[in-house]
Write an enzyme that holds these catalytic residues in place. Structure first.
Site, PDB file in Angstrom:
ATOM      1  N   HIS A 261      12.667  13.604  -3.759  1.00 33.77           N
ATOM      2  CA  HIS A 261      13.634  14.081  -2.772  1.00 33.77           C
ATOM      3  C   HIS A 261      13.265  15.506  -2.374  1.00 33.77           C
ATOM      4  O   HIS A 261      13.518  16.457  -3.116  1.00 33.77           O
ATOM      5  CB  HIS A 261      15.035  14.029  -3.366  1.00 33.77           C
ATOM      6  CG  HIS A 261      16.074  14.640  -2.487  1.00 33.77           C
ATOM      7  ND1 HIS A 261      16.453  14.074  -1.304  1.00 33.77           N
ATOM      8  CD2 HIS A 261      16.797  15.777  -2.608  1.00 33.77           C
ATOM      9  CE1 HIS A 261      17.375  14.835  -0.735  1.00 33.77           C
ATOM     10  NE2 HIS A 261      17.593  15.875  -1.508  1.00 33.77           N
ATOM     11  N   ASP A 263      13.924  18.468  -0.127  1.00 30.79           N
ATOM     12  CA  ASP A 263      14.850  19.084   0.812  1.00 30.79           C
ATOM     13  C   ASP A 263      14.068  19.717   1.963  1.00 30.79           C
ATOM     14  O   ASP A 263      13.162  20.530   1.733  1.00 30.79           O
ATOM     15  CB  ASP A 263      15.693  20.146   0.113  1.00 30.79           C
ATOM     16  CG  ASP A 263      16.738  19.535  -0.804  1.00 30.79           C
ATOM     17  OD1 ASP A 263      17.445  18.621  -0.351  1.00 30.79           O
ATOM     18  OD2 ASP A 263      16.844  19.959  -1.960  1.00 30.79           O
ATOM     19  N   ASP A 373      21.390  12.398  -1.329  1.00 29.50           N
ATOM     20  CA  ASP A 373      21.970  13.706  -1.647  1.00 29.50           C
ATOM     21  C   ASP A 373      22.593  14.344  -0.420  1.00 29.50           C
ATOM     22  O   ASP A 373      22.117  15.357   0.069  1.00 29.50           O
ATOM     23  CB  ASP A 373      20.882  14.620  -2.214  1.00 29.50           C
ATOM     24  CG  ASP A 373      21.419  15.978  -2.636  1.00 29.50           C
ATOM     25  OD1 ASP A 373      22.596  16.043  -3.021  1.00 29.50           O
ATOM     26  OD2 ASP A 373      20.671  16.960  -2.566  1.00 29.50           O
ATOM     27  N   HIS A 577      20.874  18.281   5.154  1.00 30.71           N
ATOM     28  CA  HIS A 577      22.073  18.494   4.340  1.00 30.71           C
ATOM     29  C   HIS A 577      22.074  19.766   3.495  1.00 30.71           C
ATOM     30  O   HIS A 577      22.997  19.951   2.683  1.00 30.71           O
ATOM     31  CB  HIS A 577      22.336  17.272   3.461  1.00 30.71           C
ATOM     32  CG  HIS A 577      21.273  16.972   2.449  1.00 30.71           C
ATOM     33  ND1 HIS A 577      20.420  15.906   2.579  1.00 30.71           N
ATOM     34  CD2 HIS A 577      20.910  17.602   1.312  1.00 30.71           C
ATOM     35  CE1 HIS A 577      19.590  15.887   1.556  1.00 30.71           C
ATOM     36  NE2 HIS A 577      19.876  16.911   0.759  1.00 30.71           N
TER      37      HIS A 577
END
Length: 1001
Positions: A261, A263, A373, A577
């Site tokens: 993941h 970001d 997330d 996000h």
């Protein structure tokens, strides 16, 4: 645990950590190292390989914050290493107690081929599988000195979150840059012991557990700690039997997918994410090459696009791995965006831009939405996913709830229109699984659908800052594929998991409404300028598409396909996000504001050019109206002459106590000498909006110091201390040129100042607040309070393509947890026959409380305006901030919807030689046009999106002011669904969204 078991576990754990793992690369020789520290931003790898290098001694400090150092490594393989696997081992100064958030590097061969990345938990790279001896090795490392913003000490305010304010001293000290022998038996022994230790510590006391413990003792008895490579194979032989014992037929199945993941920005800027993606994907391509069944999944078309643009040598490896079915594009979105705050149109574009990219580049469509997330999930999302062609949804974030445990892992999620989508939350509650024994045991024990479903998903790999899956994780998966006492692990595409889940659980449990995250509530407010830029960008892009389409069809102007795609992609990236929620470092938000200004300037130019093509040049006043209402007297998406200010001007009167009364034909408003609203009356009904004895528009300041996540969280106890900003330093009023009236009030508090302009226009129900705040607070939360004389059982808060009702009481823990909630352009408090709405141009958070005044229930709605957290950006929101919000006096959903859209998409007035007719008209109560644009496939077809806004069934007609050859209904991403004919009657269910495609004759 028995004493013998404790001794065995302790013995094996120490031997593993202190002797066996270090022996994997025990034999090594140092490289000759040279270095070049770049003075500024990173450079392309082809340029990095051509730098002039100076001698560098390992053990020397390197790397100021956000700097890049290129290392050149040279060495010769010893002749006596012939026939052995040779690896590079690098320690850049890693904190090995953490998985990331620090320095990392990508390794290149001299020809520019990327080899693999190194990071704290992945410090090796295979150089030669079978050395001949005597090979000359030359390697280059592009090393990034990213500071530990989120370090082992926790969340401490730091100015290292921006290259403009960070210090320039070196952060790291290298420890090792070696050419090393890889001891395969030692490596495999370490994995054997690790997996069995994990399993033994999770199993109940019984024969299986004791057999494992005995085998571990037997293996360690055989192992010579002074000659681990020479005795590792014999030690492994003692473990063969317990590792070969097969799993039970009913064992929980883990569908593992490699994952990292990444970001798209967070504790690093966007430019560093590009390099993080390059590092991670290179490592994953290398791992795919070295394994037979491992699969790696990555979401976010934006990240693929970055690699294609900036790292073509990595891009080709990704393309090959995708074609082989081993590298899996997931999610079908441009980025893993926030899905609470973006408009419906923005969510649609996340899907359309993402799926278009994956189909264009790889020939694939993603079947599911992958959002592990994100900070809560809008109740409108199920319909949008289904209507975009997705059939499953994945997340895990709801496991972070502070109070309530979500009751399902595999379920159907139902949205505001009744659409349902099969959803899954992994019971191990992580998107960074290492396939540890604790994680596997949790997945088995906690899985709530185990009566029918056979398993769950595990995203396997280091994430957040990237890194991905390691060969150690792959080794664990190999041992766990069929091991007694453990869940079985298989590498699998999520599509296959969802297909099986659908068969095993044909009637899954259903969750209706929003997936509210009981943490990170302050993300609705932090970094106001980022949120303001997002809101303005979304609406400007929708307006630009409208006028560009109108000009293309009506005036033959060229439609700016490429530019609109580019501007949408910029906007979508910043909905990631950790950007839109305001939880990134200062650098990210500084660049976001620059990008939003860039988007504003370019969209305004598109709008100007389109309107000029439509009205020509001249002195005729023309009003261009983008507000998308139907059957309400507004010219939908059209133009009309500008009316002159008339006799219906607002009456402005000074009150006896020095305040002011503002009155038009619809409402009467009284402003106190302190600048607050003591009365707001709907003249037709005579209803007072302000609760008895209360004042509306009062600014309230709270202390705001959450328990942990500064920019993310507001904890309930913030309400326990409040200061009302009641004093005004000045108050004045005047009549405006448009016939309206404005009351201006100035305030100061601590080190901050603000000015409010309270405006009432003729024939308007909206008391408008234009507020400018020079915000100089620390750890404070600013709210605007509106105590309303309305007994509201619910609030109705706008979400994508509709609204969501939330109760105003807190009867249960689920309701009490929602003490800060989300809206888009309006929130409405309503009782039968009367309501009051609050509308805004850039606010997303609000809270509601119920009060009793003279035995009558009233409703207080408070808008969340500004915060001042110190981590990760210690200067969050400091400086001048602007807000526009309004009180709609006497409103239902229709009036609230209209006022909210008008506040965000005001009419434009310009001069030209002629007016023009609306391109699209929509008739039918409650129908709202969301988009007018030309089709993505550049066929010239016109696409119109319409939704039902009132929460009830609706019928109407969409008419295009151009010859129409045919009409088709299409999906949100413009796939053909059904032919409609040559006209467009519309029948919609409550909150239903429909997209029509008009072929123009």
């Amino acid at each position: 645990m028995h004493d013998d078991a404790t001794l065995t576990v302790g013995r094996a754990s120490r031997a593993l950590k202190e002797r066996i793992l270090p022996a994997v690369h025990a034999a090594s020789i140092p490289f000759d190292v040279a270095a070049h520290e770049l003075p500024g931003e990173p450079i392309p790898p082809t340029n990095g390989l051509q730098l002039e290098f100076e001698a560098y001694e390992v053990g020397t400090p390197w790397g100021p914050p956000w700097g890049t150092t290129w290392f050149r490594l040279r060495g010769t393989v010893p002749q006596h290493w012939a026939g052995r696997q040779i690896e590079l081992v690098v320690d850049l100064g890693f904190d090995v107690s953490r998985t990331g958030f620090q320095c990392e590097a990508l390794i290149y061969r001299p020809d520019g081929t990327p080899l693999k990345a190194v990071n704290p938990q992945n410090q090796h790279a295979v150089l030669l599988e079978e050395a001949a001896g005597g090979e000359e090795i030359e390697l280059f490392l592009e090393a990034a000195a990213n500071p530990e913003i989120h370090g082992s000490r926790g969340f401490i305010p730091t100015y290292e979150g921006d290259v403009l304010t960070a210090h320039r001293e070196p952060l790291y000290v290298t420890r090792r840059m070696d050419l090393a022998l890889f001891e395969e038996d030692t490596h495999e022994l370490a994995l054997d012991i690790e997996v069995l230790l994990d399993l033994a510590q999770q199993l109940p006391d019984g024969r299986r557990r004791h057999r494992i413990l005995q085998a571990l003792d037997d293996a360690l008895d055989v192992l010579d700690l002074q000659d681990i490579p020479g005795t590792a194979a014999a030690a492994r032989a003692e473990l063969t039997e317990v590792l070969a014992s097969p799993s039970e037929a009913s064992a929980h199945t883990i569908s593992a997918v490699g994952h990292a993941h990444i970001d798209s920005a967070w504790l690093w800027p966007v430019r560093e994410t590009i390099r993080k993606v390059a590092r991670t994907t290179t490592s994953m391509a290398e791992l795919i090459d070295r394994t037979e069944d491992f699969v790696y999944g990555m979401s976010s078309a934006q990240q693929y696009a970055w690699i294609k643009e900036h790292r073509p040598e990595v891009w080709e490896r990704i393309r090959e791995a995708v074609a082989a079915g081993r590298f899996l594009p997931l999610g079908g979105m441009w980025v893993e965006s926030d899905v609470v705050m973006p408009t419906g149109e923005a969510i649609v574009r996340q899907f359309s831009q993402g799926q278009r990219f994956f189909e264009r580049e790889f020939g694939v469509r993603c079947r599911g939405v992958w959002l592990p997330d994100s900070f809560g999930y809008s109740p409108a999302l199920p319909q949008l996913m289904v209507r975009a062609g997705f059939d499953w949804f994945f997340t895990q974030k709801i496991s972070w709830n502070q109070v309530n445990v979500f009751p399902h892992h595999t379920f159907e999620w139902e949205g505001i229109d009744g659409s349902r989508i099969l959803s899954h939350f992994p019971p191990m509650d992580t998107y960074n699984s290492e396939l540890s024994g604790e994680e596997l045991a949790k997945a088995t024990a906690k899985f709530r659908e185990s009566r029918r479903a056979s398993g769950s998903i595990a995203p396997v790999g280091y994430g957040d800052g990237g890194g991905g899956t390691t060969r150690e994780m792959v080794g664990r998966a190999q041992r766990l594929a069929d091991l007694e006492g453990s869940p079985t692990v298989r590498w699998e595409h999520p599509d296959e998991f969802y297909d099986r889940a659908r068969e095993e659980v044909p009637e899954p449990p259903v969750w209706v409404g929003e997936l509210y995250l009981e943490i990170h509530r302050a993300t609705l407010t932090s970094q106001h300028k980022t949120k303001q830029g997002n809101r303005r960008s979304e609406h400007l892009l929708m307006e630009a598409e409208l006028w560009a389409s109108t000009a293309a069809v009506g005036a033959g102007a060229e439609y700016p396909y490429d530019e609109l795609d580019e501007l949408w992609q910029m906007t979508l990236l910043h909905q990631f996000h950790d950007i839109l929620p305001g939880t990134s470092i200062a650098w990210v938000h500084r660049e976001a504001q620059e990008t939003y200004e860039h988007i504003r300037a370019r969209t305004e130019r598109i709008i100007h050019d389109a309107l000029t093509a439509l009205v020509g040049t001249g002195d005729v006043p023309v009003e261009a109206n983008p507000t998308p209402f139907s059957a309400d007297g507004l010219p939908a998406h059209g133009a009309s002459p500008v009316p002159e200010a008339g006799s219906d001007a607002v009456l402005l009167t000074e009150t006896k106590d020095g305040g002011f009364e503002l009155r038009n034909a619809l409402v009467s408003v009284t402003i106190t000498p302190e600048g607050h609203v003591s009365s707001a009356v709907d003249l037709a009904s005579g209803r007072e909006c302000v609760a008895p004895g209360q004042e509306a528009g009062v600014l309230q300041l709270h202390q705001d110091f959450p328990n942990k996540w500064d920019a993310w969280d507001v904890d309930r106890f913030y309400r326990n201390r409040v200061t009302e900003l009641r004093e005004a330093s000045s108050l004045s009023a005047e009549v405006t040129d448009t016939g309206g009236a404005v009351v201006t009030v100035d305030r100061s508090f601590s080190a901050s100042t603000l000015q409010q302009r309270l405006i009432l226009e003729p024939d308007s129900r909206v008391l408008r607040f234009e507020q400018s705040t020079d915000w100089q607070e620390t750890e404070k939360f600013l709210k605007a309070s509106f105590p309303l004389d309305v007994r509201a059982e619910h609030t109705a808060a706008e979400t994508q393509f509709g609204f969501h009702r939330r109760v105003t009481h807190s009867n249960t823990s689920w309701e009490a947890a929602k003490f800060e909630t989300s809206m888009h352009r309006f929130v409405l408090a309503e009782e039968p026959g009367f309501g009051v709405a609050l509308v805004n141009d850039s606010i997303y958070g609000y809270d509601v409380t119920r009060d009793v005044v003279d035995a009558d229930v009233t409703t207080t709605v408070r808008l969340s305006l500004l915060r001042a957290p110190r981590f990760p950006d210690p200067e969050t929101d400091q400086g001048v901030q602007t807000h526009v919000y309004g009180m709609v006096i006497g409103a239902g959903v229709a009036e609230a919807t209209r006022a909210g859209i008008e506040m965000n998409m005001p009419r434009r007035r310009l001069n030209g030689s002629q007016g023009f007719a609306p391109l699209v008209r929509c008739e039918g109560e409650g129908l709202v046009i969301s988009a007018v644009k030309l089709a993505d496939d550049r066929s010239g077809d016109l696409v119109v999106r319409v939704y039902e806004s009132l929460g009830r069934r609706a019928e109407g007609t969409i008419t295009v002011n151009a010859p129409v050859a045919g009409v088709r209904e299409v999906s949100l991403i413009e796939d053909n669904l059904t032919d409609v004919g040559t006209s467009a009657p519309v029948r919609l269910r409550p909150f239903e969204v429909r997209t029509l495609r008009f072929s123009l004759g």
